[in-house]
Design an enzyme around this catalytic site. Structure first.
Site, short mmCIF file in Angstrom:
data_model
loop_
_atom_site.label_atom_id
_atom_site.label_comp_id
_atom_site.label_asym_id
_atom_site.label_seq_id
_atom_site.Cartn_x
_atom_site.Cartn_y
_atom_site.Cartn_z
N LYS A 138 -7.76 -3.52 8.85
CA LYS A 138 -7.75 -4.99 8.96
C LYS A 138 -7.47 -5.42 10.39
O LYS A 138 -8.12 -6.31 10.92
CB LYS A 138 -6.68 -5.61 8.04
CG LYS A 138 -7.13 -5.71 6.60
CD LYS A 138 -6.66 -6.98 5.89
CE LYS A 138 -5.15 -7.10 5.83
NZ LYS A 138 -4.55 -5.99 5.09
N HIS A 159 -4.18 -11.40 0.76
CA HIS A 159 -3.96 -10.30 1.70
C HIS A 159 -5.23 -10.17 2.56
O HIS A 159 -6.02 -9.26 2.38
CB HIS A 159 -3.72 -9.02 0.88
CG HIS A 159 -3.20 -7.87 1.66
ND1 HIS A 159 -3.31 -6.57 1.23
CD2 HIS A 159 -2.54 -7.81 2.85
CE1 HIS A 159 -2.74 -5.77 2.11
NE2 HIS A 159 -2.27 -6.49 3.10
N ARG A 219 4.35 1.88 13.20
CA ARG A 219 3.87 0.52 13.41
C ARG A 219 4.21 -0.03 14.78
O ARG A 219 5.15 0.42 15.42
CB ARG A 219 4.54 -0.40 12.36
CG ARG A 219 4.26 -0.02 10.92
CD ARG A 219 3.01 -0.66 10.42
NE ARG A 219 2.61 -0.22 9.08
CZ ARG A 219 1.77 -0.89 8.32
NH1 ARG A 219 1.24 -2.01 8.73
NH2 ARG A 219 1.42 -0.42 7.14
N ASP A 250 -3.43 -10.08 8.64
CA ASP A 250 -2.91 -9.53 7.39
C ASP A 250 -2.90 -10.51 6.22
O ASP A 250 -3.15 -10.11 5.10
CB ASP A 250 -1.48 -9.01 7.63
CG ASP A 250 -1.01 -8.06 6.53
OD1 ASP A 250 -1.84 -7.31 5.99
OD2 ASP A 250 0.19 -8.08 6.20
N SER A 272 -3.84 -2.26 2.59
CA SER A 272 -3.05 -1.90 3.76
C SER A 272 -3.62 -0.64 4.43
O SER A 272 -4.03 0.29 3.74
CB SER A 272 -1.60 -1.61 3.36
OG SER A 272 -1.04 -2.74 2.76
N CYS A 299 -6.40 -0.10 6.15
CA CYS A 299 -7.84 0.15 6.02
C CYS A 299 -8.60 -0.50 7.17
O CYS A 299 -9.79 -0.78 7.06
CB CYS A 299 -8.38 -0.40 4.70
SG CYS A 299 -8.03 0.65 3.30
N TYR A 322 12.80 -1.14 6.27
CA TYR A 322 11.44 -0.97 6.77
C TYR A 322 10.45 -2.07 6.35
O TYR A 322 10.36 -2.41 5.17
CB TYR A 322 10.88 0.38 6.31
CG TYR A 322 9.76 0.84 7.22
CD1 TYR A 322 10.05 1.49 8.42
CD2 TYR A 322 8.43 0.57 6.93
CE1 TYR A 322 9.04 1.86 9.29
CE2 TYR A 322 7.42 0.95 7.80
CZ TYR A 322 7.73 1.60 8.97
OH TYR A 322 6.73 1.97 9.83
N GLY A 360 -16.49 -1.83 16.57
CA GLY A 360 -17.26 -2.94 17.17
C GLY A 360 -18.66 -3.07 16.59
O GLY A 360 -19.26 -4.16 16.60
N ARG A 407 6.63 0.84 2.39
CA ARG A 407 6.98 0.03 1.22
C ARG A 407 7.20 0.93 0.01
O ARG A 407 6.54 1.96 -0.14
CB ARG A 407 5.85 -0.94 0.90
CG ARG A 407 5.87 -2.20 1.74
CD ARG A 407 4.81 -3.20 1.32
NE ARG A 407 3.49 -2.72 1.63
CZ ARG A 407 2.64 -2.20 0.76
NH1 ARG A 407 2.97 -2.12 -0.53
NH2 ARG A 407 1.45 -1.78 1.12
N GLY A 460 7.57 -4.19 5.05
CA GLY A 460 7.44 -5.09 3.92
C GLY A 460 8.64 -5.09 2.97
O GLY A 460 8.81 -6.00 2.17
N LYS A 505 5.17 -9.56 2.83
CA LYS A 505 4.56 -9.38 1.51
C LYS A 505 5.35 -10.12 0.42
O LYS A 505 4.76 -10.66 -0.52
CB LYS A 505 4.49 -7.90 1.17
CG LYS A 505 3.88 -7.03 2.25
CD LYS A 505 2.44 -7.35 2.54
CE LYS A 505 1.93 -6.39 3.60
NZ LYS A 505 0.55 -6.56 3.93
N ASN A 545 -8.02 -3.78 13.09
CA ASN A 545 -9.19 -3.48 13.94
C ASN A 545 -10.26 -4.56 13.80
O ASN A 545 -10.85 -5.00 14.79
CB ASN A 545 -9.79 -2.12 13.57
CG ASN A 545 -8.90 -0.96 13.99
OD1 ASN A 545 -8.00 -1.14 14.82
ND2 ASN A 545 -9.13 0.20 13.42
#
Ligand code: SAT
Ligand code: MN
Length: 639
Positions: free
Chosen positions: A311, A285, A423, A332, A307, A309, A256, A548, A109, A258, A265, A313
């Site tokens: 999310k 978000h 991605r 997201d 973004s 960090c 690309y 986990g 972005r 976003g 977004k 997972n």
């Protein structure tokens, strides 16, 4: 003033013909869309959609127009076309998977070229300290907006096909969903939108009852042969424009993520936040997950992280705590609204995951690994010699690799094989732990909201807000290390309130006011928590194993939602009482350091938040936020 000119009648007739034959153009020598494919005619569009298509066609002058019906045959034709044009390579290792390599200057972005347009600058940018301009909210005046369009769009689709994508953000027909129509000249965008949103004829049907939709116009730009075959773009002139008052998004120059998948977004967050405020709900978000505890009780939480960090997972977590089950609603974005019973209900407006590949592995996110190797488009990952993919953090590098730029790569190279913002774009429905209610039209009930970021220093593993206003303050004061999701670089810790810094569609001060206005009589307010999985010790080693094991934190969060007294008060808020966070079996965890609240650090942190509030929000900061900062200061001083 430039706007779309009206289209000559013969162009419309020609376009109508093209709607049937566009994917069968002579230059793209692939099999035609079957004659019996259901391709709606231009004439069959609702008047407003038709007018938008006609104006866009007159402006961009494509060779032909294709109205997307969302069918399988259309998807197959797009894939064939993109392979011929060199945009995609098939990955024979997997089932229906493809690799795209972008122009190396079109990889993330572009926040510096992303603008919100309104009559008044203050609608977008908070009133900062005198003489200083707030960096929250990138404003563009209507005249500059028109000028930016006029300089880029006329004739920009010459020789190309213009695709019209009717799409729904949220389950088709849900009262919480919204409709958009994206016009684009990128088949990659069409295919990705097909994964990330619900597209096609069924969406047009919804528009027949209510003609409201967001107009999204996207063009990749560039002329002549693209520098990277199959990836036309125009990075020096890239611009992403939003005009909330007209429900309009305009994007030029980038293919690309976003920047080009305008439902994500641009619509779901920037325009979405404006619509949400107008209609009294929240566009955030945030991921959404369902957690079932060992007693079989299921609760849902939403969580905001910047973004890249983790999310995705957390959204697909395999809990290490026995008896727990996590199921994914979204990774997201969350659209949340209080229902008539006062319960906050959330939908995931998306239909797929556009997740960061590097760092994803059987150890960190086995569910993502079980999701992405079919029906997926990978972008800017590395390719193995037998047509598979690889990225940093997946496991040992295979012997011979082609890097994201298409060059031979081996581990002696200093550059990464996969771009750090590479991605996977994969359908949510094929995630093995997608929640049963993920498409429920009324949304799932939210019990708790988590806020977080990457904080190597000073910030405890988990802190519960004392009340709603304190939780809003925690969101306002959020900071995180920069990631590769946008153009920023280096390990600087940036302010990122509510993980929304690049995504606010209106004045951040008013956004905070909107959040503060949520509690009303009869509403069950979710509890708010701040989490930090990323705290490090003096040697730079993570203090908490994460992934986990974060289920241990969720366990405490849920017990707090049940009002169990398993907490103690600290200057920052409530944290687990000694022994209340289950850490058995984790080995050596330095709980003292993980939960320490270093006085010097927090004095500086409060100063930095004050500076940020003054410089970026100024007079628009709600007074409750100043009060919360004072409470924090007092608590720290007294500690
Ligand atoms: O905006 S993107 O969709 O490219 C990814 C992100 O920043 O979360
Ligand atoms: Mn995101």
């Amino acid at each position: 003033m430039l706007h779309f000119k009206s289209v000559p009648e013969d162009y419309v007739r020609q376009s109508a013909k093209c709607a049937q034959v566009a994917l069968n153009c002579s230059r793209a020598a692939h099999a035609p869309v079957p004659r019996n494919a259901k391709l709606p005619q231009l004439a069959a569009l609702t008047p407003k959609v038709r007018a938008f298509v006609e104006r866009s066609a007159a402006l961009c002058q494509p060779e032909q127009v294709h109205i997307c019906d969302g069918s399988e045959s259309e998807a197959a034709a797009l894939l064939r076309l993109m392979q011929q044009q060199g945009t995609l390579r098939r990955l024979p290792q997997y089932d229906n998977c493809y690799l795209a390599r972008t122009d190396p200057s079109d990889v993330a972005r572009v926040e510096s070229r992303t603008f919100i347009c309104s009559e008044r600058e203050r609608d977008v940018v908070p009133a900062a300290r005198a003489g200083q301009k707030s960096a929250l909210g990138n404003y563009i005046a209507p005249s500059d907006y028109e000028k930016a369009m006029a300089e880029r769009f006329p004739g920009c689709m010459r020789g190309r096909t213009m695709y019209v994508i009717p799409f729904s953000m949220g389950p088709v027909g849900s009262p919480l969903s919204k409709i958009g129509v994206e016009i684009t000249d990128s088949p990659y965008v069409v295919y990705s939108m097909r994964v990330m949103t619900r597209i096609g004829s069924r969406v047009l049907e919804v528009l027949r009852n209510d003609e409201q939709f967001v107009r999204c116009l996207h063009a990749v730009g560039g002329s002549g042969a693209p520098a990277v075959p199959g990836w036309p773009c125009d990075p020096p002139r890239t611009i992403i424009l939003h005009k909330p008052s007209d429900n309009e998004i305009i994007s030029y120059g980038s293919g690309y993520g976003g920047n080009s998948l305008l439902g994500k977004k641009c619509f779901a967050l920037r325009l979405g936040s404006v619509i949400a405020r107008r209609e009294g709900w929240l566009a955030e978000h945030m991921l959404i997950v369902g957690i079932t505890d060992p007693q079989g009780r299921k609760r849902y939480i939403a969580a905001a992280f910047p973004s890249a960090c983790g999310k995705t997972n957390l959204a697909m977590m395999t809990p290490s705590l026995p008896g727990y089950k996590v199921e994914c609603v979204g990774d997201d974005i969350a659209w949340m609204r209080f229902d008539k019973n006062g319960v906050l209900r959330a939908i995931n407006p998306e239909n797929g995951f556009f997740g960061v590949a590097p760092g994803t592995s059987a150890a960190t996110n086995p569910i993502a690994m079980a999701t992405v190797f079919k029906n997926t488009v990978f972008t800017n990952v590395a390719e193995t010699k037998d047509g598979g993919v690889w990225w940093e953090g997946m496991g040992p590098a295979p012997e011979s690799l082609t890097d994201w730029k298409g060059q031979p790569w081996d581990s002696s190279k200093k550059t990464p094989a996969a771009h750090p913002n590479s991605r996977f774009c994969t359908p949510a429905a094929q995630c093995p732990m997608i929640d049963d209610a993920w498409e429920s039209p009324e949304g799932v009930p939210i019990s708790a909201i988590l806020l977080g970021g990457r904080r190597p220093e000073g910030v405890p593993l988990v802190v519960e807000a004392r009340d709603w206003a304190h939780g809003v303050f925690m969101g306002a004061a959020m900071r995180s290390e920069a990631t590769a999701a946008a153009e920023h670089s280096g390990k600087v810790v940036m302010h990122d309130p509510f993980a929304m810094r690049p995504f606010f569609g209106y004045n951040f001060g008013e956004y905070l006011q909107h959040w503060l206005s949520m509690p009303r009589a009869g509403r069950k307010m979710p509890k708010i928590f701040h989490v930090n999985w990323f705290r490090k010790d003096q040697q730079g080693k993570f203090l908490w194993p994460g992934f986990g094991e974060n289920s241990r934190v969720l366990d405490w969060v849920l017990r707090r939602c049940d009002e169990q007294p398993c907490h103690v008060e600290t200057p920052l808020g409530l944290v687990p009482a000694p022994g209340a966070l289950p850490v058995d079996g984790l080995g050596d965890i330095n709980m003292e350091e993980l939960f320490s609240i270093p006085k010097d650090f927090w004095i500086k942190e409060a100063d930095s938040v004050e500076k940020y509030f003054k410089e970026e929000v100024g007079d628009d900061l709600p007074k409750q936020m100043w009060e919360q900062l004072e409470i924090l200061r007092r608590n720290i001083q007294q500690s």
